[in-house]
Design an enzyme around this catalytic site. Structure first.
Site, PDB file in Angstrom:
ATOM      1  N   ASP A 285      35.939  48.115  33.175  1.00  0.00           N
ATOM      2  CA  ASP A 285      36.838  47.863  34.306  1.00  0.00           C
ATOM      3  C   ASP A 285      37.006  49.150  35.111  1.00  0.00           C
ATOM      4  O   ASP A 285      37.137  50.239  34.556  1.00  0.00           O
ATOM      5  CB  ASP A 285      38.191  47.365  33.793  1.00  0.00           C
ATOM      6  CG  ASP A 285      39.036  46.746  34.888  1.00  0.00           C
ATOM      7  OD1 ASP A 285      39.243  45.521  34.861  1.00  0.00           O
ATOM      8  OD2 ASP A 285      39.501  47.501  35.772  1.00  0.00           O
TER       9      ASP A 285
ATOM     10  N   GLY B 191      47.708  36.130  38.383  1.00  0.00           N
ATOM     11  CA  GLY B 191      47.361  37.525  38.649  1.00  0.00           C
ATOM     12  C   GLY B 191      45.884  37.766  38.874  1.00  0.00           C
ATOM     13  O   GLY B 191      45.424  38.902  38.814  1.00  0.00           O
ATOM     14  N   GLN B 192      45.129  36.702  39.142  1.00  0.00           N
ATOM     15  CA  GLN B 192      43.684  36.867  39.368  1.00  0.00           C
ATOM     16  C   GLN B 192      43.448  37.460  40.759  1.00  0.00           C
ATOM     17  O   GLN B 192      43.908  36.913  41.760  1.00  0.00           O
ATOM     18  CB  GLN B 192      42.970  35.516  39.246  1.00  0.00           C
ATOM     19  CG  GLN B 192      41.458  35.630  39.356  1.00  0.00           C
ATOM     20  CD  GLN B 192      40.745  34.297  39.150  1.00  0.00           C
ATOM     21  OE1 GLN B 192      41.378  33.234  39.082  1.00  0.00           O
ATOM     22  NE2 GLN B 192      39.431  34.352  39.044  1.00  0.00           N
TER      23      GLN B 192
ATOM     24  N   HIS C  66      36.379  36.058  34.760  1.00  0.00           N
ATOM     25  CA  HIS C  66      36.122  37.236  33.921  1.00  0.00           C
ATOM     26  C   HIS C  66      37.133  37.268  32.798  1.00  0.00           C
ATOM     27  O   HIS C  66      38.299  36.924  32.985  1.00  0.00           O
ATOM     28  CB  HIS C  66      36.166  38.531  34.733  1.00  0.00           C
ATOM     29  CG  HIS C  66      37.369  38.661  35.619  1.00  0.00           C
ATOM     30  ND1 HIS C  66      37.494  37.977  36.809  1.00  0.00           N
ATOM     31  CD2 HIS C  66      38.510  39.385  35.479  1.00  0.00           C
ATOM     32  CE1 HIS C  66      38.656  38.284  37.374  1.00  0.00           C
ATOM     33  NE2 HIS C  66      39.294  39.127  36.583  1.00  0.00           N
TER      34      HIS C  66
HETATM   35  P1  DGP Z   1      41.953  40.293  37.693  1.00  0.00           P
HETATM   36  O1  DGP Z   1      43.268  40.835  38.151  1.00  0.00           O
HETATM   37  O2  DGP Z   1      42.069  39.559  36.366  1.00  0.00           O
HETATM   38  O3  DGP Z   1      41.244  39.485  38.743  1.00  0.00           O
HETATM   39  O4  DGP Z   1      41.068  41.572  37.362  1.00  0.00           O
HETATM   40  C1  DGP Z   1      40.104  42.106  38.192  1.00  0.00           C
HETATM   41  C2  DGP Z   1      39.672  43.400  37.572  1.00  0.00           C
HETATM   42  O5  DGP Z   1      38.440  43.763  38.144  1.00  0.00           O
HETATM   43  C3  DGP Z   1      40.622  44.574  37.797  1.00  0.00           C
HETATM   44  O6  DGP Z   1      41.126  45.008  36.532  1.00  0.00           O
HETATM   45  C4  DGP Z   1      39.784  45.656  38.436  1.00  0.00           C
HETATM   46  C5  DGP Z   1      38.381  45.169  38.238  1.00  0.00           C
HETATM   47  N1  DGP Z   1      37.474  45.451  39.325  1.00  0.00           N
HETATM   48  C6  DGP Z   1      37.618  45.079  40.620  1.00  0.00           C
HETATM   49  N2  DGP Z   1      36.577  45.494  41.351  1.00  0.00           N
HETATM   50  C7  DGP Z   1      35.731  46.117  40.484  1.00  0.00           C
HETATM   51  C8  DGP Z   1      34.474  46.741  40.640  1.00  0.00           C
HETATM   52  O7  DGP Z   1      33.885  46.814  41.724  1.00  0.00           O
HETATM   53  N3  DGP Z   1      33.901  47.278  39.517  1.00  0.00           N
HETATM   54  C9  DGP Z   1      34.517  47.212  38.299  1.00  0.00           C
HETATM   55  N4  DGP Z   1      33.891  47.779  37.265  1.00  0.00           N
HETATM   56  N5  DGP Z   1      35.707  46.609  38.118  1.00  0.00           N
HETATM   57  C10 DGP Z   1      36.301  46.079  39.202  1.00  0.00           C
END
Ligand code: DGP
Length: 115
Positions: free
Chosen positions: A30, A94-95, A101
């Site tokens: 993340d 919170g998505q 994912h």
């Molecule tokens: P959610 O809130 O459950 O939709 O989580 C989305 C997650 O995705 C958040 O913890 C940050 C992560 N994230 C968003 N954009 C990117 C990215 O471009 N690369 C990576 N590695 N993570 C990302």
């Protein structure tokens, strides 16, 4: 989906710290980790959320939870101490990225409720 960030990561068009990949799933660190171990397990196929799962996705869902999660938890060293899986779904859930994912978090004691 052409404008989906996780589709682009799955396709290798945007870099990510990948920790696992096979034909149907990719897992990567993340960008904004909430725990020492924080990876996202993502189907390569664009599925918007668990709410959008179809009957045809049963094998994919089983693969994520039966094959990928235990293997990754083991490889990332959190199997014994324990870990948390989170699937934020929809706005109230919170998505923020609308491509399904599974967050796998570990390496510290988790609190409950998550807030
Ligand atoms: P959610 O809130 O459950 O939709 O989580 C989305 C997650 O995705 C958040 O913890 C940050 C992560 N994230 C968003 N954009 C990117 C990215 O471009 N690369 C990576 N590695 N993570 C990302």
């Amino acid at each position: 989906m052409s404008d989906c960030i996780f589709c682009k990561i799955a396709a290798g068009e945007i870099p990510a710290q990948k920790v696992f990949e096979d034909d149907s799933v990719v897992a990567f660190r993340d960008l904004s980790p909430k725990a020492p171990v924080h990876v996202l397990i993502v189907p390569k196929k664009h599925v918007a959320s668990v709410a959008a799962f179809k009957a045809e996705d049963k094998d994919l869902a089983a693969h994520i939870f039966v094959d990928v999660v235990p293997k990754l938890a083991d490889e990332l060293g959190v199997s014994d101490a324990g870990f948390r899986l989170v699937i934020n779904t929809g706005d109230d859930g919170g998505q923020t990225v609308h491509h399904l994912h599974v967050h796998l978090l570990g390496g510290r004691k988790m609190t409950w409720p998550p807030g």
